[in-house]
Enzyme design. Structure first.
Site, PDB file in Angstrom:
ATOM      1  N   SER A 127     -16.089 -61.597  55.572  1.00  0.00           N
ATOM      2  CA  SER A 127     -16.949 -62.763  55.381  1.00  0.00           C
ATOM      3  C   SER A 127     -17.572 -63.179  56.704  1.00  0.00           C
ATOM      4  O   SER A 127     -16.956 -63.030  57.770  1.00  0.00           O
ATOM      5  CB  SER A 127     -16.084 -63.903  54.831  1.00  0.00           C
ATOM      6  OG  SER A 127     -16.774 -65.120  54.877  1.00  0.00           O
ATOM      7  N   TYR A 152      -7.926 -69.637  54.850  1.00  0.00           N
ATOM      8  CA  TYR A 152      -8.692 -68.590  54.166  1.00  0.00           C
ATOM      9  C   TYR A 152      -9.475 -67.753  55.173  1.00  0.00           C
ATOM     10  O   TYR A 152      -9.396 -66.517  55.175  1.00  0.00           O
ATOM     11  CB  TYR A 152      -9.673 -69.199  53.137  1.00  0.00           C
ATOM     12  CG  TYR A 152     -10.700 -68.178  52.686  1.00  0.00           C
ATOM     13  CD1 TYR A 152     -10.342 -67.158  51.825  1.00  0.00           C
ATOM     14  CD2 TYR A 152     -12.016 -68.209  53.176  1.00  0.00           C
ATOM     15  CE1 TYR A 152     -11.265 -66.181  51.451  1.00  0.00           C
ATOM     16  CE2 TYR A 152     -12.943 -67.255  52.802  1.00  0.00           C
ATOM     17  CZ  TYR A 152     -12.563 -66.239  51.939  1.00  0.00           C
ATOM     18  OH  TYR A 152     -13.475 -65.286  51.585  1.00  0.00           O
ATOM     19  N   LYS A 156      -9.232 -63.488  56.600  1.00  0.00           N
ATOM     20  CA  LYS A 156     -10.270 -62.449  56.738  1.00  0.00           C
ATOM     21  C   LYS A 156     -10.213 -61.843  58.137  1.00  0.00           C
ATOM     22  O   LYS A 156     -10.305 -60.620  58.301  1.00  0.00           O
ATOM     23  CB  LYS A 156     -11.661 -63.034  56.462  1.00  0.00           C
ATOM     24  CG  LYS A 156     -11.891 -63.428  55.012  1.00  0.00           C
ATOM     25  CD  LYS A 156     -11.742 -62.251  54.056  1.00  0.00           C
ATOM     26  CE  LYS A 156     -11.855 -62.642  52.611  1.00  0.00           C
ATOM     27  NZ  LYS A 156     -11.426 -61.596  51.668  1.00  0.00           N
TER      28      LYS A 156
END
Ligand code: NAD
Ligand code: WQD
Length: 341
Positions: A127, A152, A156
């Site tokens: 992302s 979150y 990544k």
């Protein structure tokens, strides 16, 4: 014989669109999804679009033994596209361990099985969140990553590092991380699309739900950013264009065209649009009288980001093709179909 691709998270938003593109290119797809954030009916709609029902296995990839059992049952997987993860930024702040366990655990189980069962290739969903608020725009792959704003986002960055280190230690393993910018829109058939559970956090589903009458009014978070109209800027990528980037990445690996056994690419359009521009474009394209108001900034939001896609365009031979207008029209067609409007 057709190459067999394991698509984890294949009934989810981006996964389902990628399954369709893979099937249309002649790949044999096996989906693994535990349906924690998607519905089994997605398989019916994939079949309606492509005429092929993908094989489906329902289990949790963070369970090591179940993941191992899967590769025993399917010994001919050629490559993996790994979408399965939890993705709600706010929820990850409340439940960090669940996010770390699910997102990193699933990746590590798959990497281990890739070695054990001789599956050499993986494409991973990363992302643009790994860049945080960059100092220089647009962002290239060389733009330094920033410390993550949320658990979150941190999963990544850590998953990228896990792949980098694992590829260094295992020459036979190839991984490509695709750093998505903001995926929006739906398949032109309006049979698959994004279906958020509860109140949407993301802009476009909130807009389409407001237009459909499910929400009273859109709140535009912040009108005092350092941008032309004061609202925040993002790079909105059509989900079908994004799905196609995965097929290209898979081909690159299967055809031995990678330059290193761990690579990463930005996947965006290269253009930034402000929230206000997007809202106005939605109103213009759909003719819907969307109610909106300007409110304070949302905590944790960055001001502006968009991709420099030169490296990906040249290396992958892939480019985003759809316009913002047709993408917003597709999102609205999907919402209307879901709501029976
Ligand atoms: P999604 O929630 O629609 O799809 C993810 C799918 O994975 C869901 O169907 C869910 O049921 C499944 N899943 C989750 N954990 C699982 C597990 N342990 N075992 C088996 N299945 C599991 O999300 P999406 O928008 O399609 O995103 C796909 C990937 O792309 C995710 O990794 C996400 O973090 C990443 N990503 C998404 C965006 C975005 O804005 N949508 C942006 C950048 C990156
Ligand atoms: C876009 C813009 C909001 C809702 C998130 C994750 C990111 C990535 C993509 C996975 C922002 C504004 C939104 C609303 C608004 N996901 N907005 N009113 O925040 O860029 O990125 O999804 O990796 O990690 O953080 O996307 O769609 O939530 O917001 O004004 O009701 O729309 O403030 O400027 P975001 P978004």
């Amino acid at each position: 014989m057709a190459k067999q691709i394991l698509v984890t998270g294949g009934t989810g938003y981006i996964g389902s669109h990628t399954v369709v593109e893979l099937q249309e290119k002649g790949f044999d797809v096996v989906i693994v999804d535990n349906l924690s954030n998607s519905k089994i009916e997605v398989l019916d709609n994939i079949e309606k679009i492509t005429g092929i029902r993908p094989a489906f296995e329902n289990f949790d990839l963070s369970e090591r033994e179940l993941t191992d059992n899967f590769f025993q049952k399917y010994p001919n997987i050629d490559a993996i596209i790994h979408f399965a993860a939890y993705k709600a930024v706010g929820e990850s702040v409340q439940k960090p361990l669940e996010y770390y366990r699910n997102n990193m655990g699933s990746l590590m189980n798959l990497l281990e099985c890739m070695n054990k069962y001789k599956v050499p290739h993986m494409v991973f969903s990363s992302s643009c969140t790994v860049y945080g608020q960059p100092e220089v725009l647009p962002v290239t792959e060389q733009t330094p990553r920033k410390e993550a704003e949320s658990p979150y986002g941190n999963t990544k960055a850590i998953c990228e590092d896990i792949m980098r280190d694992y590829c260094k230690a295992n020459e036979a393993i190839n991984c490509i991380a695709l750093r998505y910018f903001n995926p929006i829109g739906a398949h032109p058939s309006a049979l698959i699309g994004e279906l958020p559970v509860g109140v949407p956090n993301n802009l476009v589903p909130f807009i389409t739900q407001t237009a459909a009458g499910l929400r009273e009014e859109l709140s535009i978070f912040g009108d005092d950013y350092d941008t032309e109209d004061g609202t925040a800027i993002r790079d909105y990528i059509n989900v079908v264009d994004l799905a196609k980037a995965h097929v290209v990445a898979i081909d690159r690996m299967l055809n031995g065209q990678t330059k290193a056994n761990y690579e990463y690419f930005n996947v965006g359009t290269g253009s930034g649009y402000s929230v206000m521009q997007l809202v106005k474009s939605f109103i213009e394209v759909t003719g819907v009288d969307l109610k909106y108001k300007l409110v304070d900034r949302r905590a944790g939001d960055i001001e502006k980001i968009w991709a420099d896609t030169t490296y990906g365009n040249n290396e992958l031979g892939w480019k985003a093709e759809k316009t913002l207008e047709e993408t917003l029209a597709s999102a609205w067609a999907w919402e209307k179909n879901v709501r029976g409007l």
